[in-house]
Design an enzyme around this catalytic site. Sequence first.
Site, short mmCIF file in Angstrom:
data_model
loop_
_atom_site.label_atom_id
_atom_site.label_comp_id
_atom_site.label_asym_id
_atom_site.label_seq_id
_atom_site.Cartn_x
_atom_site.Cartn_y
_atom_site.Cartn_z
N ASP A 78 0.87 -1.17 0.00
CA ASP A 78 0.00 0.00 0.00
C ASP A 78 0.92 1.23 0.00
O ASP A 78 2.12 1.13 0.26
CB ASP A 78 -0.95 0.01 1.20
CG ASP A 78 -2.18 0.90 0.93
OD1 ASP A 78 -2.12 1.75 0.01
OD2 ASP A 78 -3.19 0.77 1.64
C1 BGC Z 1 -5.13 3.14 -0.09
C2 BGC Z 1 -5.18 2.13 -1.20
C3 BGC Z 1 -4.99 2.81 -2.53
C4 BGC Z 1 -3.68 3.60 -2.51
C5 BGC Z 1 -3.38 4.30 -3.80
C6 BGC Z 1 -3.96 4.09 -0.19
O1 BGC Z 1 -4.17 5.17 0.65
O2 BGC Z 1 -5.11 2.48 1.15
O3 BGC Z 1 -6.39 1.44 -1.17
O4 BGC Z 1 -5.01 1.87 -3.57
O5 BGC Z 1 -3.77 4.57 -1.49
O6 BGC Z 1 -4.18 5.39 -4.01
#
Ligand code: BGC
Length: 600
Positions: free
Chosen positions: A267
């Site tokens: 993540d």
């Molecule tokens: C989220 C993810 C997301 C990523 C990219 C993170 O803050 O937890 O679900 O895919 O950002 O935007």
Amino acid sequence: MSYRLLAGVALTMLGIPVIAQESNQDPDKRAEAALRQMTPEEKITLLHGPMPSLLQSSKRPEGIVIGAGYIPGVPRLGVPALTETDASLGVSNLNDLRKGDVATALPSGLSLASTWDVKLARAGGAMIGSEARAKGFNVMLVGGVNLVRDPRAGRNFEYLGEDPLLAGMLVGGQIAGVQSNNIIATIKHWAMNDLETGRNVHSVDMAEAPMRESDLLAFEIGIERGQPHSVMCSYNRVNGVYACENPFLLTDVLRRDWGFRGFVMSDWGAVHSSEALVAGLDQQSGEQLDGKRWFSDLMVQAVAQGRVPQSAIDTAARRILRSMYASGIVNRPVQAGAKIDYAANGAIAQQAAEQGIVLLRNAGNILPIAATARRIVVIGGHADIGVLSGGGSSQVRPVGGFALEERQKGGGMSAFTKRSYMPSSPLAALRAACPEAQISFVDGSDPAAAAIAAKAADLVVVFGEKWASEGADHKDMALDLGGDALIEAVAEANPRTVVVLESDAAVAMPWHGKVAAILAAWYPGQRGGEAIARVLTGAVNPSGRLPVTLPVSVDQLPNPVLPGPQVSAAGPAAPVTYGLAAGQKTFPVTFPEGSDVGYR
Ligand code: BGC
């Protein structure tokens, strides 16, 4: 020299990458062949990448697609860049650089879960995946399947309920649909990322058996059914170890027990070491958010110092390459600019919304709205202009643009997410469906005025809202903006009151015995107004089924008080930050219910 090699040399001389030509080989062989030709630097290139929007424009690689993530490719070998976009409810596009760009916004995950319809999940996935493809993205960060354990959790609306079987089946369908476009999907957030409060520091502490029978099971079924080419590990720790460097999750369960063949991406801001590679993480996403370039410069050092073996780099690069070949992004490259049939896609969003609406109460068969109802008053929820949606990385700027965006005060991601309404008015749709009736609107900001209007009507439709966003949990289960008091006042004035809930998840309904009908419409997406009107009038038979238990109040929850620092009206006391903010301390999260989530 073999004919094959000769042909390869000839192709290379023509400037055509050899690997791309070997399309009839299986993905493992192609990955191996590509890997063999890569320099050590090229292998490292595949292991990390930035969040493009945070790059200064002068530092943006040529041709970069602005989305959530970008991993440069190796053009000389025909290895494409990974161009990554969020997410589960459509191509999310809040980025300033793509302002004005729109996409079809599906209803929320809990709405989809209420359909109990794997085929619909697949159709929705195929649709949003086709839009991702048409916008130049070959990775869609779709497939959120963390379990709904607590109605206050901020991202429940992105997920698929509390039941691992239902959630796993649906996410599998969604992923298969997305990947039917020859792009890569990623199931997320692996694992136990069920709360937002302090999500990047807290540790979910749970024994192995209940984990495997609950959250892990949802992923297991989703992976088995959907065969995602990627998994995204989460921010939190599990039993003390960060999920993105947790050998139990990344290697023992995912690879050894389940035989997962794709790659694991982090993540955004969830990596804490180069050694995470050895634990089983293959790629550092959105690397600026980590503060340290663990999988690039620091990885080179780690290898030089013998902390990470070269073989681990090869393994990770091989997995990423394999997913590229297996998904089809090499054979069928994406290209931005393809035409999108937004009308057809909007119809899918509407169908999903209609099937996701759950009728919770219908005393005296007040619904569907009788043809004899002459004076109807619609109250609150900005129903005159649109329907509510959830905030954060999954937010889609819908076709037609937002009906309304309101900046929110507080913690979490509220600095850059707004309370946003999709441009689909339940009021307008109801007026179109009931041309004989006089339908008025009262905004609901003044309960006394709403009660006067309710008294004069044959039927009242009052909207109750609860807005949620990635990055913050709710402090309680009450409706926003005094919604509970509004409903009480209106129902007191006229018991022929129908409540339509636009909420992320379960809310308290202290007034539920006083109203005639209740519809849970969740966040119904960009055609939600039409869907609500069609259910109210009986054009659609409400057939959604609950994917979550509805507790009466927070006292009934396994954790009546949310673990960790208290959530205040201004948001969580341990707000979401990326990487580790100075002074943030870990804290344990225990879920006393273990695998007995919700009704179980
Ligand atoms: C989220 C993810 C997301 C990523 C990219 C993170 O803050 O937890 O679900 O895919 O950002 O935007």
